[in-house]
Design a protein around this motif. Sequence first.
Motif, PDB file in Angstrom:
ATOM      1  N   SER A  18      -7.584  -0.020  -3.862  1.00  0.00           N
ATOM      2  CA  SER A  18      -8.379  -1.160  -4.277  1.00  0.00           C
ATOM      3  C   SER A  18      -7.552  -2.385  -3.925  1.00  0.00           C
ATOM      4  O   SER A  18      -6.625  -2.756  -4.631  1.00  0.00           O
ATOM      5  N   ASP A  19      -7.859  -2.997  -2.786  1.00  0.00           N
ATOM      6  CA  ASP A  19      -6.981  -4.034  -2.250  1.00  0.00           C
ATOM      7  C   ASP A  19      -7.161  -5.404  -2.883  1.00  0.00           C
ATOM      8  O   ASP A  19      -6.392  -6.308  -2.620  1.00  0.00           O
ATOM      9  N   THR A  20      -8.194  -5.562  -3.710  1.00  0.00           N
ATOM     10  CA  THR A  20      -8.450  -6.903  -4.232  1.00  0.00           C
ATOM     11  C   THR A  20      -7.587  -7.215  -5.460  1.00  0.00           C
ATOM     12  O   THR A  20      -7.466  -8.349  -5.854  1.00  0.00           O
ATOM     13  N   ILE A  21      -7.010  -6.179  -6.040  1.00  0.00           N
ATOM     14  CA  ILE A  21      -6.300  -6.398  -7.294  1.00  0.00           C
ATOM     15  C   ILE A  21      -4.811  -6.570  -7.028  1.00  0.00           C
ATOM     16  O   ILE A  21      -4.204  -5.765  -6.339  1.00  0.00           O
TER      17      ILE A  21
ATOM     18  N   HIS B  90      -3.072   9.171  -8.682  1.00  0.00           N
ATOM     19  CA  HIS B  90      -3.593   7.903  -9.208  1.00  0.00           C
ATOM     20  C   HIS B  90      -2.419   6.962  -9.496  1.00  0.00           C
ATOM     21  O   HIS B  90      -1.414   7.399 -10.069  1.00  0.00           O
TER      22      HIS B  90
ATOM     23  N   ASN C 209      -5.193  -1.581 -13.733  1.00  0.00           N
ATOM     24  CA  ASN C 209      -6.145  -1.453 -12.619  1.00  0.00           C
ATOM     25  C   ASN C 209      -5.803  -0.236 -11.769  1.00  0.00           C
ATOM     26  O   ASN C 209      -4.634  -0.067 -11.381  1.00  0.00           O
TER      27      ASN C 209
ATOM     28  N   ARG D 200       0.846  -1.208   0.000  1.00  0.00           N
ATOM     29  CA  ARG D 200       0.000   0.000   0.000  1.00  0.00           C
ATOM     30  C   ARG D 200       0.871   1.244   0.000  1.00  0.00           C
ATOM     31  O   ARG D 200       0.605   2.197  -0.741  1.00  0.00           O
TER      32      ARG D 200
ATOM     33  N   VAL E  65      -5.301   1.042  -8.644  1.00  0.00           N
ATOM     34  CA  VAL E  65      -5.132   0.459  -7.302  1.00  0.00           C
ATOM     35  C   VAL E  65      -5.070   1.524  -6.213  1.00  0.00           C
ATOM     36  O   VAL E  65      -5.287   1.235  -5.045  1.00  0.00           O
ATOM     37  N   TYR E  66      -4.774   2.762  -6.624  1.00  0.00           N
ATOM     38  CA  TYR E  66      -4.681   3.840  -5.623  1.00  0.00           C
ATOM     39  C   TYR E  66      -5.226   5.122  -6.215  1.00  0.00           C
ATOM     40  O   TYR E  66      -4.894   5.475  -7.350  1.00  0.00           O
ATOM     41  N   GLN E  67      -6.104   5.776  -5.479  1.00  0.00           N
ATOM     42  CA  GLN E  67      -6.569   7.099  -5.905  1.00  0.00           C
ATOM     43  C   GLN E  67      -6.829   7.958  -4.675  1.00  0.00           C
ATOM     44  O   GLN E  67      -7.664   7.604  -3.835  1.00  0.00           O
TER      45      GLN E  67
ATOM     46  N   ARG F 245      -7.247   6.385  -1.336  1.00  0.00           N
ATOM     47  CA  ARG F 245      -8.065   5.160  -1.288  1.00  0.00           C
ATOM     48  C   ARG F 245      -7.394   4.052  -2.107  1.00  0.00           C
ATOM     49  O   ARG F 245      -6.784   4.325  -3.135  1.00  0.00           O
TER      50      ARG F 245
END
Length: 448
Positions: free
Chosen positions: A436-439, A421, A427, A82, A429-431, A434
Motif C-alpha cells: 500500500s504505497d500511499t501510506i 504482513h 496501516n 518497499r 503496508v505490505y501483504q 502487495r
Amino acid sequence: MGSRFHIINARIVNEGRIFSGSVAVENDRILAVYEDSIPTLDESIEEIDAAGKLLVPGVIDCHVHFREPGLTHKADLSTESRAAVAGGVTSYFEMPNTLPNTITLELLEEKFRLAEVKSLPNFSFFLGASNDNIVEIVNADPKTVCGVKVFFGASTGNMLVDNISNLEDIFRLSPIPIAAHCEDESLIRLNSQAMRDEFGDEIPVEMHPVIRSAEACYRSTKLAVNLAQKYNTRLHITHLSSARELDLLDNLQSLAQKQITAEVCPHYLWFYDEDYIRLGTRLKVNPSIKSVEDRSALLQGLINGKIDIISTDHAPHLLTEKAQSYFKSPSGTPLVQHSLPAMMEFVHRGKLSLDMLVEKMCHAPAVCYGIENRGFIRPDYFADLVLIDPDRSWTVSGENILYKCGWSVFEGVTFHSTITHTFVNGNLVYQDGRFSDTIKGKRITFNR
Ligand code: DOR
Ligand code: ZN
C-alpha cells in the motif's frame, strides 16, 4: 482497512515470552494485548486470522544506506522502503554518506522532508561528522535526530574524521549518540600498499580481510571506546566484525544502563572468508567479513550480551560498479529485505532463540537509542507489527528481490520463514507481495 482491527490467534513473541494471543489496534496504536482470544467480540470489527503465524514487533534497522539524495541510481527512499517493509522492517535510521554528505542540519532536514513523502517505514537520519562541523553537531536536537555518524576509517563516500582533536571535540560535545565506523586508516593504508606491491592493481578480493584487518578494527574500536570513557559519551559501535573487538565491550550492565553499545549485521554472522571465492566483490563490505572463528565469536557475543543489536548496514551498489577491480569496486551489500528471514534461519537451526531474535532486532534498537513508543507490543505503543509464517519456504531470486540494484548475496538461498504482513503505525503496508504505497511512515522521536 478501518481505524480498528484485531489480529487474532497469533503466537506473540514479545519481551521474552511466546504466547498465543490477540492484539487490538486502533488508529496508529496498539489498544490492547490479550492472552488467547479477545473477550468481547464485536462483529463489525475487522479480524486478521494469524493462526500458525508469529506476531512480532516490527524490526528497527538502525543502519541503512538508502542513497537519496545524489546516488539514486543505486537506490532511493521509495525502492528501498518497499524492500524494507517486505523484510518486516517498520523503522530505519539512514546514514549520511549521500551526496551531498549530510553534514549540516539544513541538509539533514531536507532528508526528513523527502522521507515524509516517500518512506513507508518510520525513519530517522544520522547527521554526519566532518573535520569542521562541530557547530552543527552541537545544535542537533536529541529528541528528533537519532545520532551522529563518525567514520574513524574512510569507507564508501570518504567521510573520514582523521584529526584527533576534532574527534575529542565531537566526543566531548555531542548532545546526540555517536555511531562510529571503526577501522584504523593508517594500518589499512599500509596493508593496501603491501598488497599492491605483491599483486599490482589486480588484488584478489580474498585479500580484503588482510587489508581491512581485524587489527585495524581493534585499534580503531579501542580509540573510540577510550574517547567515550574519557568524556562519558554515549557511543554505539557499528558493524562489529571481529572476535577481538568483543574484549572491549561489556555485558555486565543492562542495555539501558550502557554508555557503550554495539551492533552486528547478518552478513558477519552468516558468511566467512571462504565465501569470497563464490561471491567475489558482492561480499566486499567495510569492515571486511573475516574468519570462521570471528563469525562464531560474533554470534556468541550477541547471545552473551556484549553485542546489543542486529542492524543491516544495507549498502546497495550496482553490479556493474561491483564488477570493477578490487580498489574500484565499492564496498557494501544490500540486506534490508533479507535480514529477518536470514536471522530466522538461525532460529530454525537452533542457533538463536526466537525471543532473542526479537530482543536484538526489535526491542533492543528502541532501548539502545531511546526510541519513543516503538519496538514492543504494548498498549499505547505504535502498531508497528509483523506477521511471519515460520513454515512457508521461499528462495531468493531475481524475481523477488526488491532492491533497486536488483541483486543479493542470498540469491539461490532458501529461507524457511516468510513475512506475510507488515503494519506501520496501524496501516497494513505490505501483504503477501502487495504494497500500500500511499501510506507513509513517521519521523521517529526519542526519549532523551
Ligand atoms: O561496506 C560499506 N558500505 N561500508 C561502509 O562503511 C559504507 C557502505 C556504503 O555506503 O556503501
Ligand atoms: Zn554503513
